[in-house]
Design a protein around this motif. Structure first.
Motif, PDB file in Angstrom:
ATOM      1  N   SER A 170      12.750  23.166 -26.796  1.00  0.00           N
ATOM      2  CA  SER A 170      12.176  23.991 -27.904  1.00  0.00           C
ATOM      3  C   SER A 170      11.244  24.729 -27.187  1.00  0.00           C
ATOM      4  O   SER A 170      10.274  24.657 -26.414  1.00  0.00           O
ATOM      5  N   ILE A 171      11.133  26.162 -27.882  1.00  0.00           N
ATOM      6  CA  ILE A 171       9.974  26.973 -27.264  1.00  0.00           C
ATOM      7  C   ILE A 171       9.379  27.405 -28.862  1.00  0.00           C
ATOM      8  O   ILE A 171      10.131  27.683 -29.780  1.00  0.00           O
ATOM      9  N   THR A 172       8.026  27.428 -28.750  1.00  0.00           N
ATOM     10  CA  THR A 172       7.203  28.041 -29.589  1.00  0.00           C
ATOM     11  C   THR A 172       6.719  29.602 -29.140  1.00  0.00           C
ATOM     12  O   THR A 172       5.896  29.279 -28.126  1.00  0.00           O
ATOM     13  N   PHE A 173       7.254  30.472 -29.609  1.00  0.00           N
ATOM     14  CA  PHE A 173       6.825  31.840 -29.034  1.00  0.00           C
ATOM     15  C   PHE A 173       5.326  32.055 -29.446  1.00  0.00           C
ATOM     16  O   PHE A 173       4.948  31.955 -30.516  1.00  0.00           O
ATOM     17  N   ILE A 182       6.729  24.118 -22.375  1.00  0.00           N
ATOM     18  CA  ILE A 182       8.092  23.596 -23.026  1.00  0.00           C
ATOM     19  C   ILE A 182       8.535  22.461 -22.423  1.00  0.00           C
ATOM     20  O   ILE A 182       8.061  22.328 -21.301  1.00  0.00           O
TER      21      ILE A 182
ATOM     22  N   LEU B 114       9.744  32.898 -33.994  1.00  0.00           N
ATOM     23  CA  LEU B 114       8.559  31.931 -34.115  1.00  0.00           C
ATOM     24  C   LEU B 114       8.530  30.703 -33.222  1.00  0.00           C
ATOM     25  O   LEU B 114       7.969  30.315 -32.401  1.00  0.00           O
ATOM     26  N   SER B 115       9.930  30.075 -33.555  1.00  0.00           N
ATOM     27  CA  SER B 115      10.157  29.061 -32.385  1.00  0.00           C
ATOM     28  C   SER B 115      11.700  28.959 -32.439  1.00  0.00           C
ATOM     29  O   SER B 115      12.403  29.351 -33.052  1.00  0.00           O
ATOM     30  N   THR B 117      14.780  25.866 -31.131  1.00  0.00           N
ATOM     31  CA  THR B 117      15.109  24.695 -30.714  1.00  0.00           C
ATOM     32  C   THR B 117      16.737  24.408 -30.408  1.00  0.00           C
ATOM     33  O   THR B 117      17.293  24.820 -31.024  1.00  0.00           O
ATOM     34  N   ALA B 126      16.514  28.270 -35.303  1.00  0.00           N
ATOM     35  CA  ALA B 126      15.471  29.239 -35.052  1.00  0.00           C
ATOM     36  C   ALA B 126      14.591  29.671 -36.098  1.00  0.00           C
ATOM     37  O   ALA B 126      15.168  29.829 -37.193  1.00  0.00           O
ATOM     38  N   ASP B 127      13.206  29.654 -36.052  1.00  0.00           N
ATOM     39  CA  ASP B 127      12.421  30.220 -37.427  1.00  0.00           C
ATOM     40  C   ASP B 127      12.271  31.600 -36.929  1.00  0.00           C
ATOM     41  O   ASP B 127      11.556  31.795 -35.830  1.00  0.00           O
ATOM     42  N   SER B 171      14.867  30.735 -41.719  1.00  0.00           N
ATOM     43  CA  SER B 171      15.535  29.843 -40.545  1.00  0.00           C
ATOM     44  C   SER B 171      16.857  29.979 -40.486  1.00  0.00           C
ATOM     45  O   SER B 171      17.489  30.117 -41.303  1.00  0.00           O
TER      46      SER B 171
END
Lengths: 246, 180
Positions: A170-173, A182, B114-115, B117, B126-127, B171
């Protein structure tokens, strides 16, 4: 008595012919027929032996044309990609090497799941491993770095000689250019080597074009471990001095 | 006028017997000759085949010895074949996730993510945040374009919300194909 003698004399030729015919019939039944059956069997044996000799000749010729040094080198390369044991040192070295090459910092590395300390062949194969077709060492790694460094880490990880698989991450940009952390779930592959060759008559496998392609691909993958690759121990065709040794 | 025939109508028993004797003699001679010739042929065939079988068996033993002398090579080849098959499976299982980042750039060139997975099944969730409806429409259009180019499959818009700030939170999920 004289009656018998005169009868025999009278039918002498008939008796002789009859005896000869009887002898021939007995000869056909008890000698010729079994001999023909035996010959058929021998012809069958000859055909079988001829086929076996052809197979053995081809195998011998193929074996003679093989270059042992080249085979050892290719097997060493393949074993550095998928070792015969879990080989934790090469696993850690590979991950460290990838991290170093991509400028990410390893925060933690945990071996996931129950890892049996028994010999690899004694460990049970999970459903995922069955699906993939090889045994795995699952582990989780937490790395920190800039976005481009992490991208490079994700890109390089499945492209190094000790083959690794990224399962999940998972990546939170970030809003800015600050480093991000990560966590990546990964698998390292391993599989014990076969320990016996087939029968002498067994057909020798050949390396197909697809196999050659895989060998070339493996040799082109960078080896980021510091451990040198040695020629593999020839498990096949060698008797262990200590049968209880791993 | 009555006919007078002095010849016997049937052959005598002696002649019949002689005829039978002659036939039996012929049959016995033929049978004996056949048996002799057959025996000769069978004998010769037996000898030839026996010789060939012995020769083949000797050749087989020699070849088997030669092959056994090269067990190391055979073992190396078998191990290599086995290892290459396993490596091919491992290579297939290891998805090139690095190729995902260019896809993300194609979806949102201005970086609206934003994020992200990645699941084991290969599904990417993806968000995203769009500054305007136009941006959001562009993201969806780009997703569809990638789907048409077979770069992704099963694209889904999981949620779409207009925030108080005027921005749009959405999303999405899809499966990258990693097609060359």
């Amino acid at each position: 008595m004289s009656t018998i003698q005169s009868t025999l004399r009278q039918y002498q030729n008939l008796v002789i012919s009859g005896v000869i015919i009887l002898f021939c019939v007995v000869g056909i039944l008890f000698a010729a027929v079994p001999s023909i059956a035996k010959i058929q069997e021998m012809v069958q044996t000859t055909v079988t032996l001829s086929g076996e000799i052809r197979t053995l000749s081809e195998k011998q010729s193929a074996l003679q044309n093989l270059d042992e040094i080249s085979l050892r080198e290719q097997l060493a390369n393949a074993l550095s990609a998928v070792p015969a044991e879990r080989s934790f040192p090469t696993l850690f070295e590979t991950v460290e090497g990838v991290a170093a090459q991509t400028n990410v910092a390893i925060k933690s590395m945990n071996l996931a799941g129950g890892t049996t300390l028994a010999t690899p062949s004694a460990s049970k194969i999970s459903a995922t491993e069955k699906k993939i077709g090889t045994r795995t060492v699952p582990f989780t790694i937490t790395v920190e770095g800039g976005m481009s460094a992490l991208e490079n880490f994700i890109t390089l990880t499945p492209n190094v000689r000790r083959l690794l698989r990224i399962k999940t991450f998972s990546i939170t940009f970030p809003k800015d250019i600050s480093p991000i952390t990560i966590s990546v779930d990964m698998d390292a592959f391993y599989e014990p080597l076969p320990t016996s060759v087939g029968k002498t008559k067994a057909i020798l496998p050949t390396l197909t074009a697809a196999d050659e392609e895989v060998i070339t691909k493996l040799s082109q993958l960078p080896l980021v471990t510091t451990q040198t690759t040695e020629a593999p121990p020839p498990l096949i065709g060698r008797v262990k001095s200590d049968p209880f040794s791993p | 006028m009555s006919d007078i025939n002095l010849l016997q109508r049937k052959a005598g028993a002696f002649e019949q017997f002689s005829e039978l004797e002659r036939k039996l003699r012929v049959v016995s001679v033929w049978l004996l000759s056949g048996l002799f010739l057959g025996g000769l042929v069978i004998g010769v065939t037996f000898l030839v085949l026996n010789g060939r079988i012995r020769s083949f068996e000797m050749e087989k033993v020699t070849l088997a010895r030669d092959i056994n002398a090269q067990t190391t090579k055979e073992g190396l080849l078998l191990s290599l074949k086995d290892r290459v098959g396993i490596a091919a499976k491992a290579l297939d299982a290891a998805k090139p996730w690095g190729k995902l980042f260019p896809i993300l750039n194609e979806i949102a060139p201005n970086g609206g993510f934003l994020s992200l997975t990645i699941e084991e099944s290969g599904r990417v969730s993806a968000d995203m945040e769009a500054f305007s409806v136009d941006d959001a429409v562009l993201y969806v259009a780009n997703l569809m374009l990638l789907f048409e180019d077979r770069k992704i499959r099963s694209p889904q818009l999981l949620s779409f919300a207009l925030l108080e700030t005027g921005r749009i939170h959405m999303s999405v999920s899809f499966y990258p194909t990693f097609a060359p």
